[in-house]
Design a protein around this motif. Structure first.
Motif, PDB file in Angstrom:
ATOM      1  N   ILE A  34      26.286  84.485  42.407  1.00  0.00           N
ATOM      2  CA  ILE A  34      27.280  84.889  41.403  1.00  0.00           C
ATOM      3  C   ILE A  34      26.689  84.792  39.996  1.00  0.00           C
ATOM      4  CG2 ILE A  34      29.442  84.201  40.279  1.00  0.00           C
ATOM      5  CD1 ILE A  34      30.596  83.570  42.970  1.00  0.00           C
ATOM      6  N   TYR A  35      25.984  83.698  39.731  1.00  0.00           N
ATOM      7  CA  TYR A  35      25.408  83.494  38.395  1.00  0.00           C
ATOM      8  C   TYR A  35      24.348  84.543  38.070  1.00  0.00           C
ATOM      9  CZ  TYR A  35      23.397  80.997  34.408  1.00  0.00           C
ATOM     10  OH  TYR A  35      22.941  80.651  33.156  1.00  0.00           O
ATOM     11  N   LEU A  37      24.076  87.556  39.384  1.00  0.00           N
ATOM     12  CA  LEU A  37      24.765  88.840  39.198  1.00  0.00           C
ATOM     13  C   LEU A  37      25.422  88.912  37.822  1.00  0.00           C
ATOM     14  CD1 LEU A  37      26.443  89.351  42.705  1.00  0.00           C
ATOM     15  CD2 LEU A  37      24.541  90.671  41.738  1.00  0.00           C
ATOM     16  N   THR A  38      25.982  87.785  37.378  1.00  0.00           N
ATOM     17  CA  THR A  38      26.605  87.722  36.054  1.00  0.00           C
ATOM     18  C   THR A  38      25.571  87.975  34.966  1.00  0.00           C
ATOM     19  OG1 THR A  38      28.261  86.143  36.843  1.00  0.00           O
ATOM     20  CG2 THR A  38      27.926  86.272  34.466  1.00  0.00           C
ATOM     21  N   ASN A  42      25.742  91.568  32.824  1.00  0.00           N
ATOM     22  CA  ASN A  42      26.060  91.530  31.393  1.00  0.00           C
ATOM     23  C   ASN A  42      24.865  91.886  30.524  1.00  0.00           C
ATOM     24  OD1 ASN A  42      28.962  90.549  30.952  1.00  0.00           O
ATOM     25  ND2 ASN A  42      28.227  89.133  32.512  1.00  0.00           N
ATOM     26  N   ASP A  70      30.648  86.409  27.997  1.00  0.00           N
ATOM     27  CA  ASP A  70      30.631  86.129  29.434  1.00  0.00           C
ATOM     28  C   ASP A  70      29.321  85.472  29.863  1.00  0.00           C
ATOM     29  OD1 ASP A  70      33.190  86.980  30.018  1.00  0.00           O
ATOM     30  OD2 ASP A  70      32.604  89.037  30.460  1.00  0.00           O
ATOM     31  N   SER A  74      29.543  81.552  31.456  1.00  0.00           N
ATOM     32  CA  SER A  74      28.979  81.120  32.737  1.00  0.00           C
ATOM     33  C   SER A  74      27.869  80.094  32.545  1.00  0.00           C
ATOM     34  CB  SER A  74      28.429  82.319  33.512  1.00  0.00           C
ATOM     35  OG  SER A  74      29.476  83.108  34.002  1.00  0.00           O
ATOM     36  N   MET A 278      33.620  81.989  36.342  1.00  0.00           N
ATOM     37  CA  MET A 278      32.525  82.542  37.130  1.00  0.00           C
ATOM     38  C   MET A 278      32.790  83.966  37.616  1.00  0.00           C
ATOM     39  SD  MET A 278      31.551  79.225  39.451  1.00  0.00           S
ATOM     40  CE  MET A 278      30.723  80.265  40.643  1.00  0.00           C
ATOM     41  N   MET A 282      31.410  87.820  36.083  1.00  0.00           N
ATOM     42  CA  MET A 282      30.594  88.629  36.994  1.00  0.00           C
ATOM     43  C   MET A 282      31.198  90.027  37.169  1.00  0.00           C
ATOM     44  SD  MET A 282      29.801  88.083  41.070  1.00  0.00           S
ATOM     45  CE  MET A 282      31.518  88.430  41.489  1.00  0.00           C
TER      46      MET A 282
END
Length: 312
Positions: A34-35, A37-38, A42, A70, A74, A278, A282
């Motif tokens: 997830i991190y 992808l975030t 972004n 964002d 995160s 989170m 994302m």
């Protein structure tokens, strides 16, 4: 302001994600994905907006700041969460915890203001299209963005200055994966009445206040869209604000619930926190790229230039 009042306890224990080792390993992989992808989503959106001159308009200027927020949002909580998922003692120092509270408050407050600013931008574009250039002048949209950052910082500063006077004596366990103001106030053995009042005022004035501004803008937007006679016109008008409406729903739906429900360490609190710290950061780049024709067109133009440059 000195932190000497915290000498009784030097660290907190974060038990929000305490589980069996194999479960923690799976959680580590899940959170890391997830991190990453975030970060990628972004950063891609920031680069596309900067690189394509067609996107140098107020709407995308606001969106670039949303992407930056964002990224910061995160990065305030997730790295520490990943560290604790790999360690036996899931601790954070009192200083580190207060710093995390401050930066979570800054980013969350700024994002709330920025989402309300973006809704005003959509209101001006849809309800007053002929006057949009005059309404959303460069001076105004710069003031709106930096005003959002200023309000977010001021709100966080007031709350953290009050929190720095708290005395933490016995309770060390935070039933959460990160430090947030509602989670640390019950751990103090000093009077927290001023902190609760400040937090409640922040949530009501900053959180609900910006939400009401968003709601008011969309009442006018929807009214204007419904008054358009042609179906294609209504569809085009709605498509220009659907991405922002999705982002608003995700953010406010979880953020306000997290800060308005009583703190009890329940799984629902962590679900709401995961949602707005989170999952929403994302999803925002996906929402704005997949549902936005101008962003997709800009990505195509950049890719075409790139392949032409390398000779394909």
């Amino acid at each position: 302001m000195a932190l000497r009042n915290h000498s009784t306890i030097t660290e907190f224990i974060l038990l929000g994600l305490d589980a069996a080792p194999h479960v923690q390993a799976l959680l580590f992989v899940f959170v890391l994905v997830i991190y990453l992808l975030t970060l990628m989503g972004n950063l891609m959106l920031l680069l596309v907006i900067r690189a394509d001159s067609h996107l140098h308009i107020p709407m995308y200027f606001f969106l670039s700041h949303l992407s930056f927020i964002d990224l910061c949002f995160s990065s305030v909580t997730v790295p520490k969460m990943l560290e604790n998922l790999l360690s036996q003692r899931k601790t954070i120092s009192v200083r580190g915890c207060l710093a995390q509270v401050f930066f979570v408050s800054v980013t969350a407050g700024t994002e709330a203001c920025l989402l309300s600013v973006m809704s005003y931008d959509r209101y001006a574009a849809i309800c007053h299209p002929l006057l949009y250039g005059q309404i959303m002048s460069k001076q105004l949209f710069m003031q709106l963005v930096w005003g959002s950052w200023g309000l977010g910082f001021l709100d966080a500063l007031i709350n953290i200055l009050l929190a720095m006077n708290l005395v933490f004596c016995e309770a060390q366990i935070i039933h959460h994966f990160s430090c947030e103001m509602p989670s640390i106030l019950p751990l103090s053995c000093s009077d927290v009445s001023r902190n609760i009042i400040a937090l409640l005022c922040s949530t009501l004035l900053h959180g609900l206040g910006t939400f009401l501004l968003v709601l008011l803008s969309y009442v006018h937007i929807i009214s204007t869209i419904l008054s358009i006679s042609s179906t294609s016109g209504r569809s085009k008008a709605f498509s220009t604000c659907s991405s922002h409406l999705s982002a608003v729903t995700l953010y406010y739906g979880s953020g306000l619930l997290r800060y308005l429900i009583p703190n009890s360490g329940s799984p629902m609190e962590m679900i709401f926190s995961v949602q707005y710290t989170m999952v929403t950061p994302m999803l925002n780049p996906l929402i704005y790229s997949l549902k936005n024709k101008e962003v997709k067109a800009a990505i195509r133009r950049i890719l075409e230039k790139y392949f032409q440059h390398i000779g394909y």
